[in-house]
Design a protein around this motif. Sequence first.
Motif, mmCIF file in Angstrom:
data_model
loop_
_atom_site.group_PDB
_atom_site.id
_atom_site.type_symbol
_atom_site.label_atom_id
_atom_site.label_comp_id
_atom_site.label_asym_id
_atom_site.label_seq_id
_atom_site.Cartn_x
_atom_site.Cartn_y
_atom_site.Cartn_z
ATOM 1 N N PRO A 509 0.821 -1.229 0.000
ATOM 2 C CA PRO A 509 0.000 0.000 0.000
ATOM 3 C C PRO A 509 0.846 1.267 0.000
ATOM 4 N N ARG A 512 2.003 1.825 -3.487
ATOM 5 C CA ARG A 512 0.892 2.308 -4.321
ATOM 6 C C ARG A 512 0.642 3.790 -4.070
ATOM 7 N N HIS A 513 0.746 4.213 -2.802
ATOM 8 C CA HIS A 513 0.578 5.636 -2.492
ATOM 9 C C HIS A 513 1.700 6.469 -3.100
ATOM 10 N N SER A 548 2.340 -3.999 -7.450
ATOM 11 C CA SER A 548 1.806 -5.071 -6.608
ATOM 12 C C SER A 548 2.632 -6.346 -6.725
ATOM 13 N N THR A 664 -8.016 -6.542 2.738
ATOM 14 C CA THR A 664 -7.775 -5.206 2.185
ATOM 15 C C THR A 664 -8.289 -5.072 0.765
ATOM 16 N N ASP A 680 -8.740 1.577 4.281
ATOM 17 C CA ASP A 680 -7.532 1.079 3.612
ATOM 18 C C ASP A 680 -6.290 1.323 4.468
ATOM 19 N N ALA A 684 -3.869 -1.503 6.112
ATOM 20 C CA ALA A 684 -2.440 -1.469 5.791
ATOM 21 C C ALA A 684 -1.609 -1.380 7.062
#
Length: 727
Positions: A509, A512-513, A548, A664, A680, A684
Amino acid sequence: MVKFSKELEAQLIPEWKEAFVNYWQLKKQIKKIKLSQKPHQPQQVLDREFGLSVFDPIRSLANNISNKLFHSNTITEIIQVRRKSMGDGDEEVYETELVQLFSEEDEILNERRRKPNAGVLPRSWSSSPRNSGFSDSASESNDQTSADSQTDEIIAALEKNGVNFINSATRSKTKKGKPKMAMRIDIPATTPTRTISAVTSMLWEDLVNNPKKEGAGDFINRKKIQCAEKMIRGAFVELYRGLGLLKTYSSLNMVAFTKILKKFDKVSNQQASSSYLKVVKRSHFISSDKVVRLMDDVESIFTKHFANNDRKKTMKFLRPQRQRESHMVTFFVGLFTGCFVSLFSVYAILAHLSGIFRPNSERSYVETVYPIFSVFALLSLHLFMYGCNLFLWKGTRINYNFIFEFQPSTSLKYRDAFLIGTTFMTSVVAAMVIHLLLRASGFSPNHVDAIPGILLLIFIFVLICPFDIFYRPTRYCFIRIIRNIVCSPFYKVLMVDFFMADQLTSQIPLMRHMESTTCYFLAGSFKTHRYETCNSGRLYRELAYVISFLPYYWRAMQCARRWFDESDPNHLANMGKYVSAMVAAGARITYARQENHLWLGLVLVTSVFATVYQLYWDFVKDWGLLNSKSKNLWLRDDLILKNKSVYYMSIALNVVLRIAWVETVMGFRFNNMVESRMLDFFLASLEVIRRGHWNFYRLENEHLNNVGKFRAVKAVPLPFRETDSDG
């Protein structure tokens, strides 16, 4: 005054625990003997009910004299010590036997008399090569000091060709030539013999193949010379530290024998320990002075070649002073923690008053603030968990510096980890408060929304800052480890590399951010507030798949490299775990975009299979638990934590958090974007907490059993631990 049992526990070397005297078990046995004598005490009390007599002291003195005169020949025979050879005669074993009872009415002691207490002394008191212990440790160390002649040969050859090897110590402080990964010596291979061999092969081509060239010293790679000196110097330091541990091992065992035999004499009211102590003092681990002589040899070698005949400088290397913990670090941890709590309270009040988290609030704030600040929040949480790990590892004396190959002088302490984490969070929350105040004051959103990006740039600059501030050794070590992970198939996999890669699998996560934040600023969305570019673009969707997959791919490549190096099929099985996680992650991302029954079924199958696979590997391989044959029910034989229920609760907690991590991406839907983002972030955070929880037991198992085979020991395990605590 500290009890010896506590002193022994504090100085005991966990890697050699089996070879030490089991002082606590012997105390229990003596306590049983003492309790068995209690029925006689009431009779003694009855004898004295008639009062004390003036002749009691005379009677007592007469009894003592008669005991010494008539029983002197039998006192030393209470404990008989016999020496015999085992098997083909290459191992000497001492057996002890109690031949006199202390309570003839006690059935337990009668049984002990009929069943002799045969105690096989560890390798430290024998001369067998089959078990690792004092004799072979000292012998191997003696072989290693033969590297002195090899050191002289290399240094003489270098000086003959115009290279001043001794003075390069000064230059290495400024240039600091680092050895290449291919030249790395596996722990504990940093012993002089094996290190000298590596250095010889490293310099052979430049030194020997060009003996007649003028200026051969200039021809030889200067970085190689500095690397060679650093390797040899470090090898002697480790050897000296290992010899010091052998010396501590000898003294602790001797003191333990002496004290436990004194307790035995006190309980039995007889001087029965002399015969046993004579044998102990004749044993190799007490009578031999080989360790002391080897330490003197190492000191002289080091003084001659690496300290310019300065003994004081030699002692700084070989016996470094323990660094005192600065109270300033603790002070700043408390200060920043208080600042974080205060600023977060201010932020919560301002956010409530401005209504930015209401369902009908503008979307720009959540799109701007959430990704970048979530990166720092998850990173700070991970640092906090790492600080907790360091605290627990230190408290349980798990030698993480040795396992990770960290330098004790520059490695992070738990206070340092807490300081970095609290500094991060204080800075982030302060930026969030400033961002919110500027928005409420009517400043241009184009300028205000650039604050998160500026904060990110500041932290990137601090990470790569070349100046020796803000924990530079740790920062550069982190960058080097990330490089090794990214180029996994091309670098030899070390313990710290795969450990960090496992941390990255729990920070998907966060990655991804970072993708969202990078797209947000590079695409100029913070100026135009067009968020579709970073949410629905084709490139963005493809990058989501890649990010991912990446942590699992890196770990799979590390497993493949280890299988290639070691030919161990377990690494292929471990690689299969990460491949299954990659398949499950791909199925979940696809289902999030194409919600139908087919993809839902694939998500359930792949996720359940990957989760079961991971749980099995966590418990059986990484933690070493669920052993049906263990003396501790469904755990393992060796446990560091005394309370076994903690392990059972940890197993249950790991299962729950693993399932929470799967959730998640399992389809919670909210009309309010804020609630969805908060969920989320919460899930996480649970995965980061699970990873911190996993870290402790993984390193405990590695410390006890060397399950990762990163510490390839040839014959004798020299752990080279740091015996001094840093607290």
